[in-house]
Motif scaffolding. Sequence first.
Motif, mmCIF file in Angstrom:
data_model
loop_
_atom_site.group_PDB
_atom_site.id
_atom_site.type_symbol
_atom_site.label_atom_id
_atom_site.label_comp_id
_atom_site.label_asym_id
_atom_site.label_seq_id
_atom_site.Cartn_x
_atom_site.Cartn_y
_atom_site.Cartn_z
ATOM 1 N N VAL A 4 -8.119 -1.844 2.554
ATOM 2 C CA VAL A 4 -8.204 -3.300 2.629
ATOM 3 C C VAL A 4 -6.949 -3.925 2.023
ATOM 4 N N CYS A 5 -6.471 -4.974 2.677
ATOM 5 C CA CYS A 5 -5.281 -5.685 2.203
ATOM 6 C C CYS A 5 -5.654 -6.508 0.969
ATOM 7 N N ASP A 6 -4.905 -6.310 -0.118
ATOM 8 C CA ASP A 6 -5.192 -7.028 -1.357
ATOM 9 C C ASP A 6 -4.916 -8.521 -1.231
ATOM 10 N N GLY A 33 -7.301 -9.614 2.789
ATOM 11 C CA GLY A 33 -8.610 -9.034 3.054
ATOM 12 C C GLY A 33 -8.711 -8.311 4.388
ATOM 13 N N TYR A 34 -7.596 -8.202 5.120
ATOM 14 C CA TYR A 34 -7.607 -7.443 6.379
ATOM 15 C C TYR A 34 -8.000 -5.998 6.090
ATOM 16 N N VAL A 35 -8.883 -5.447 6.922
ATOM 17 C CA VAL A 35 -9.321 -4.067 6.745
ATOM 18 C C VAL A 35 -8.683 -3.187 7.810
ATOM 19 N N LEU A 77 -1.943 -9.411 9.565
ATOM 20 C CA LEU A 77 -2.354 -10.790 9.308
ATOM 21 C C LEU A 77 -1.379 -11.525 8.403
ATOM 22 N N CYS A 78 -1.009 -10.887 7.274
ATOM 23 C CA CYS A 78 -0.183 -11.612 6.302
ATOM 24 C C CYS A 78 1.204 -11.003 6.131
ATOM 25 N N GLY A 79 1.441 -9.804 6.694
ATOM 26 C CA GLY A 79 2.779 -9.236 6.670
ATOM 27 C C GLY A 79 3.147 -8.486 5.406
#
Length: 75
Positions: A27-29, A32-34, A63-65
Amino acid sequence: MSRVTKSRVKIQIKSINFNLRTMKKYVCDVCGYVYDPAVGDPDSGIAPGTPFEEIPDSWSCPLCGIGKDSFSVME
Ligand SMILES: [Zn+2]
């Protein structure tokens, strides 16, 4: 010789099955992208079935790069 080859193939198949069972989601810290290894990230050229560990370091969150460093194992 052929006996040795056969047993080596068996060992390889075993380890592939092991990887499929134990592949973890990350999961992206930041957003929240999994990342689900079963799905991969086809938009970024990551094929389904790719463990997070084998994604190139140049990959970043779709999502956020943010980079791979900012992902945590999802338990
Ligand atoms: Zn993200």
